[in-house]
Scaffold this motif. Structure first.
Motif, PDB file in Angstrom:
ATOM      1  N   TYR A   1       0.854  -1.202   0.000  1.00  0.00           N
ATOM      2  CA  TYR A   1       0.000   0.000   0.000  1.00  0.00           C
ATOM      3  C   TYR A   1       0.885   1.246   0.000  1.00  0.00           C
ATOM      4  O   TYR A   1       1.841   1.335   0.788  1.00  0.00           O
ATOM      5  CB  TYR A   1      -0.894  -0.026   1.242  1.00  0.00           C
ATOM      6  CG  TYR A   1      -1.701   1.229   1.474  1.00  0.00           C
ATOM      7  CD1 TYR A   1      -2.448   1.809   0.462  1.00  0.00           C
ATOM      8  CD2 TYR A   1      -1.724   1.831   2.731  1.00  0.00           C
ATOM      9  CE1 TYR A   1      -3.196   2.958   0.682  1.00  0.00           C
ATOM     10  CE2 TYR A   1      -2.479   2.971   2.973  1.00  0.00           C
ATOM     11  CZ  TYR A   1      -3.199   3.536   1.938  1.00  0.00           C
ATOM     12  OH  TYR A   1      -3.934   4.675   2.173  1.00  0.00           O
TER      13      TYR A   1
ATOM     14  N   ARG B   1       5.393   7.858   7.774  1.00  0.00           N
ATOM     15  CA  ARG B   1       6.825   7.672   7.473  1.00  0.00           C
ATOM     16  C   ARG B   1       7.034   6.367   6.715  1.00  0.00           C
ATOM     17  O   ARG B   1       6.211   5.464   6.778  1.00  0.00           O
ATOM     18  CB  ARG B   1       7.630   7.588   8.780  1.00  0.00           C
ATOM     19  CG  ARG B   1       7.715   8.904   9.486  1.00  0.00           C
ATOM     20  CD  ARG B   1       8.245   8.692  10.869  1.00  0.00           C
ATOM     21  NE  ARG B   1       7.237   8.028  11.712  1.00  0.00           N
ATOM     22  CZ  ARG B   1       7.479   7.418  12.847  1.00  0.00           C
ATOM     23  NH1 ARG B   1       8.712   7.333  13.284  1.00  0.00           N
ATOM     24  NH2 ARG B   1       6.536   6.867  13.541  1.00  0.00           N
TER      25      ARG B   1
ATOM     26  N   LEU C   1       2.227  -2.874  12.003  1.00  0.00           N
ATOM     27  CA  LEU C   1       3.270  -1.980  12.540  1.00  0.00           C
ATOM     28  C   LEU C   1       2.672  -0.628  12.910  1.00  0.00           C
ATOM     29  O   LEU C   1       3.375   0.381  12.953  1.00  0.00           O
ATOM     30  CB  LEU C   1       4.393  -1.800  11.510  1.00  0.00           C
ATOM     31  CG  LEU C   1       5.198  -3.065  11.211  1.00  0.00           C
ATOM     32  CD1 LEU C   1       6.231  -2.799  10.127  1.00  0.00           C
ATOM     33  CD2 LEU C   1       5.875  -3.585  12.474  1.00  0.00           C
TER      34      LEU C   1
ATOM     35  N   ASN D   1      11.982  -6.992   9.152  1.00  0.00           N
ATOM     36  CA  ASN D   1      10.600  -7.415   9.412  1.00  0.00           C
ATOM     37  C   ASN D   1      10.396  -8.902   9.125  1.00  0.00           C
ATOM     38  O   ASN D   1       9.431  -9.498   9.601  1.00  0.00           O
ATOM     39  CB  ASN D   1       9.615  -6.578   8.583  1.00  0.00           C
ATOM     40  CG  ASN D   1       9.636  -5.108   8.960  1.00  0.00           C
ATOM     41  OD1 ASN D   1      10.140  -4.748  10.019  1.00  0.00           O
ATOM     42  ND2 ASN D   1       9.115  -4.253   8.093  1.00  0.00           N
TER      43      ASN D   1
ATOM     44  N   ASP E   1       0.916  -8.795  -0.777  1.00  0.00           N
ATOM     45  CA  ASP E   1      -0.444  -8.263  -0.634  1.00  0.00           C
ATOM     46  C   ASP E   1      -0.575  -6.947  -1.400  1.00  0.00           C
ATOM     47  O   ASP E   1       0.022  -5.947  -1.033  1.00  0.00           O
ATOM     48  CB  ASP E   1      -0.743  -8.010   0.853  1.00  0.00           C
ATOM     49  CG  ASP E   1      -2.159  -7.504   1.085  1.00  0.00           C
ATOM     50  OD1 ASP E   1      -3.049  -8.335   1.334  1.00  0.00           O
ATOM     51  OD2 ASP E   1      -2.371  -6.270   0.994  1.00  0.00           O
TER      52      ASP E   1
ATOM     53  N   GLN F   1      -9.333  -9.352   6.533  1.00  0.00           N
ATOM     54  CA  GLN F   1      -8.100  -8.576   6.747  1.00  0.00           C
ATOM     55  C   GLN F   1      -8.465  -7.247   7.415  1.00  0.00           C
ATOM     56  O   GLN F   1      -9.189  -6.444   6.834  1.00  0.00           O
ATOM     57  CB  GLN F   1      -7.414  -8.318   5.400  1.00  0.00           C
ATOM     58  CG  GLN F   1      -6.064  -7.648   5.572  1.00  0.00           C
ATOM     59  CD  GLN F   1      -5.413  -7.262   4.250  1.00  0.00           C
ATOM     60  OE1 GLN F   1      -5.362  -6.093   3.901  1.00  0.00           O
ATOM     61  NE2 GLN F   1      -4.905  -8.238   3.507  1.00  0.00           N
TER      62      GLN F   1
ATOM     63  N   SER G   1     -12.397  -7.710   3.873  1.00  0.00           N
ATOM     64  CA  SER G   1     -11.466  -6.859   4.618  1.00  0.00           C
ATOM     65  C   SER G   1     -12.252  -5.724   5.257  1.00  0.00           C
ATOM     66  O   SER G   1     -13.183  -5.189   4.641  1.00  0.00           O
ATOM     67  CB  SER G   1     -10.414  -6.299   3.655  1.00  0.00           C
ATOM     68  OG  SER G   1      -9.543  -5.426   4.333  1.00  0.00           O
ATOM     69  N   ASN G   2     -11.872  -5.377   6.457  1.00  0.00           N
ATOM     70  CA  ASN G   2     -12.515  -4.281   7.192  1.00  0.00           C
ATOM     71  C   ASN G   2     -13.982  -4.578   7.482  1.00  0.00           C
ATOM     72  O   ASN G   2     -14.798  -3.656   7.532  1.00  0.00           O
ATOM     73  CB  ASN G   2     -12.351  -2.960   6.420  1.00  0.00           C
ATOM     74  CG  ASN G   2     -10.900  -2.613   6.207  1.00  0.00           C
ATOM     75  OD1 ASN G   2     -10.132  -2.546   7.164  1.00  0.00           O
ATOM     76  ND2 ASN G   2     -10.480  -2.424   4.961  1.00  0.00           N
TER      77      ASN G   2
ATOM     78  N   GLN H   1       1.066   1.348  11.251  1.00  0.00           N
ATOM     79  CA  GLN H   1       1.334   2.293  10.162  1.00  0.00           C
ATOM     80  C   GLN H   1       2.457   3.258  10.554  1.00  0.00           C
ATOM     81  O   GLN H   1       2.512   4.396  10.084  1.00  0.00           O
ATOM     82  CB  GLN H   1       0.060   3.034   9.762  1.00  0.00           C
ATOM     83  CG  GLN H   1      -1.041   2.055   9.311  1.00  0.00           C
ATOM     84  CD  GLN H   1      -2.175   2.720   8.580  1.00  0.00           C
ATOM     85  OE1 GLN H   1      -2.908   3.502   9.168  1.00  0.00           O
ATOM     86  NE2 GLN H   1      -2.311   2.412   7.298  1.00  0.00           N
TER      87      GLN H   1
END
Ligand code: NAD
Length: 275
Positions: free
Chosen positions: A9, A274, A172, A222, A33, A143, A121-122, A174
């Motif tokens: 994303y 970031r 994380l 990661n 993804d 997701q 998702s969501n 975001q």
């Protein structure tokens, strides 16, 4: 579904996405993804082909953009961009227009062999229930934003009861809570990074993660989460950071409603500040 994947994303189409996918595959990731709404499927496809990693070894997810109309036609376009015959998982990106309207099209995409599995998702617990009741085939995956600060225990339990795998986005935070002092202290004690601690917290309870970074060293970092473990006490200490109140909702508010768009979110999830 491999527990570790790379999310792309907000990674721009072109060299940046190709590099991120290449570095992830080199680091041992076997799960990517993407989404129609990320506009980088073509770069994901190029990187997969160039990697030489056999197609069957990599789990590829894309998502139906519910601002569009036809899940089958849109998946055909996605597959053309990806250069694939099928994706491993195709999910409804968010429940815009209600949770059930897109599901028959998702089921058709699966029947036609364009997607090996389908999910959502969501979706909160009630929305998930609606799809399960209305559909022929239940979603395999939901997701959602999930991390120690958004633990959503109620939603996790609802997914478990229904045999739906909860997959974490925003594992994380975001980037927003990576510097949290409790996470940092635990990371220091373990000789790990805060990012690794947050990812380990999820995978240790069987929740797949798809952390995103455009930076090679972070992608590698990661990926190093399977050579240590959190104790029960450490896990429950992180659980207590929850600010969701153990909710069974998927989101604090929808970003696709006219009010949210007018409020400046421009119809998309908040950006990671970031990289
Ligand atoms: P994330 O929680 O993975 O956070 C990514 C951010 O964390 C990066 O931009 C960077 O700022 C920071 N970061 C990454 N690695 C780090 C490290 N090692 N050390 C310090 N900081 C680090 O956020 P995300 O990208 O929003 O979510 C991950 C993936 O989930 C996305 O790329 C996308 O594939 C998916 N996603 C899905 C939805 C959805 O609606 N289904 C929404 C958002 C994201």
């Amino acid at each position: 579904m491999p527990l570790l994947g790379l999310g792309v994303y907000l990674v721009p189409d072109g060299e940046e996405t190709e590099n991120a996918v290449r570095w992830a595959l080199e680091a041992g990731y076997r799960h990517i993804d993407t989404a129609q709404a990320y506009y980088n499927e073509a770069s994901v496809g190029r990187a997969l082909r160039a990697s030489g990693v056999p197609r069957e070894e990599v789990f590829v997810t894309t998502k139906f953009n519910p601002r569009l109309e036809d899940p089958v036609a849109e998946l055909e376009r996605s597959l053309e961009r990806l250069g694939l015959d099928a994706v491993d998982l195709y999910i409804v990106h968010w429940p815009q227009g209600g949770p059930v309207w897109a599901w028959p099209g998702m089921e058709r995409a699966r029947e036609r062999g364009l997607a090996r599995s389908i999910g959502v998702s969501n979706f909160g617990a009630a929305e998930l229930e609606e799809v399960i009741v209305a559909g022929e085939v239940p979603p395999t995956v939901n997701q959602v934003k999930f991390n120690p600060f958004y633990f959503r225990r109620g939603l996790l339990e609802a997914c478990e009861r229904r045999g739906v795998a909860l997959e974490a986005w925003g594992s994380l935070t975001q980037g927003n809570e990576i510097d949290d002092s409790a996470v940092a202290a635990l990371a220091k004690r373990l000789g790990r990074s805060p990012a690794q601690v947050l990812l380990r917290w999820a995978v240790q309870r069987g929740v797949p993660v798809i952390p995103k970074s455009r930076r090679r060293e972070r992608i590698v970092e990661n990926g190093r989460i399977f050579d240590f473990a959190l104790s029960e006490e450490e896990t429950s200490g992180l659980d207590r950071l929850d600010r969701s109140g153990g909710t069974d909702a998927a989101l604090e508010g929808p970003w696709w409603t006219p009010a949210a768009v007018a409020g400046g979110l421009a119809g998309r999830p908040p950006r990671s500040p970031r990289d």
